[in-house]
Scaffold this active site. Structure first.
Site, PDB file in Angstrom:
ATOM      1  CE  LYS A 113     -13.917  -6.575   3.569  1.00 17.42           C
ATOM      2  NZ  LYS A 113     -12.639  -6.610   2.914  1.00 17.42           N
ATOM      3  NE  ARG A 117      -2.720  -7.530  -4.840  1.00 17.24           N
ATOM      4  CZ  ARG A 117      -3.630  -8.002  -4.154  1.00 17.24           C
ATOM      5  NH1 ARG A 117      -2.588  -7.996  -2.532  1.00 17.24           N
ATOM      6  NH2 ARG A 117      -4.635  -8.586  -4.086  1.00 17.24           N
ATOM      7  CB  SER A 170      -4.721  -6.810   4.359  1.00 10.82           C
ATOM      8  OG  SER A 170      -3.788  -5.500   3.368  1.00 10.82           O
ATOM      9  CG  HIS A 195      -2.728  -1.154   1.363  1.00  6.58           C
ATOM     10  ND1 HIS A 195      -2.095  -1.724   2.355  1.00  6.58           N
ATOM     11  CD2 HIS A 195      -3.081  -1.585   0.602  1.00  6.58           C
ATOM     12  CE1 HIS A 195      -3.126  -2.888   2.105  1.00  6.58           C
ATOM     13  NE2 HIS A 195      -3.486  -2.259   0.733  1.00  6.58           N
TER      14      HIS A 195
END
Ligand code: PNS
Length: 187
Positions: A43, A92, A130, A19
């Site tokens: 969440k 990514r 993460s 990040h």
């Protein structure tokens, strides 16, 4: 002249070096970059929204054109509210592409004037997420070099099973001493 503002939305639970790499890249191509943490009530995050804000604010303090905010609702609505013309997202690996493409095209359908800009983090962070950082840290593995030191410390304060094991084994006197210096675990 209008400022070229971008919103970088995400969960950032926790912020990783990937990040930070993207924030640095984004700060170079946009006049202003707003790192926007989604307040997602569905969440069950490891770090609260305010903990994530505090970490990201500390980690981006050196960038004069980067700020940290939180949002709920649609990213496109938040971006419009901020006067942003772009949404920044990182890609990514090929595996990210499908999800990111879907999101970018849905956002384009919702607000055609908003562009999604994809940037690639440094290769050395291409496997980093993460979710993996949380999992490795929760199982006692090292996340050194994958997250900033501040995040590593906060993870340790929240989770460190090796620390708890050491404390369990420690004699009584050491135990009470270590408790004094130990960061308090959040509820
Ligand atoms: O870091 P993440 O979890 O991959 O970020 C996902 C995020 C926050 C960018 C995405 O879930 C999002 O934009 N949520 C806001 C709600 C929304 O706009 N949904 C429609 C997206 S097409």
């Amino acid at each position: 002249m209008n400022k070229n503002i971008a919103v970088y939305p995400g969960s950032f639970d926790p912020p990783t070096n990937g990040h930070l790499d993207l924030i640095e890249r984004g700060s170079k191509i946009f006049d202003e970059l707003v790192v926007a943490i989604l307040r997602n009530l569905d969440k069950d995050p490891l770090f609260s929204v305010s903990e994530r804000v505090a970490m990201l604010e500390a980690l981006t303090a050196n960038y004069s054109n980067v700020r940290v905010d939180t949002f709920d609702g649609l990213t496109v609505d938040y971006a419009a509210k901020m006067g942003a013309s772009s949404v920044l997202r990182g890609i990514r690996a090929l595996s990210d592409y499908e999800y990111e493409l879907q999101m970018a095209l849905m956002n384009r359908k919702l607000r055609p004037e908003l562009e999604t800009v994809f940037m690639m983090p440094a290769e050395k962070y291409s496997y980093l997420s993460s979710r993996l950082v949380r999992e490795v840290a929760q199982l006692g593995g090292s996340v050194k070099g994958l997250v900033p030191e501040l995040v590593e410390q906060n993870l340790r304060g929240k989770l460190d099973p090796a620390y708890k094991l050491a404390e369990f084994r420690a004699p009584q006197a050491e135990k009470s001493e270590s408790r004094k210096s130990r960061p308090r675990k959040k509820a």
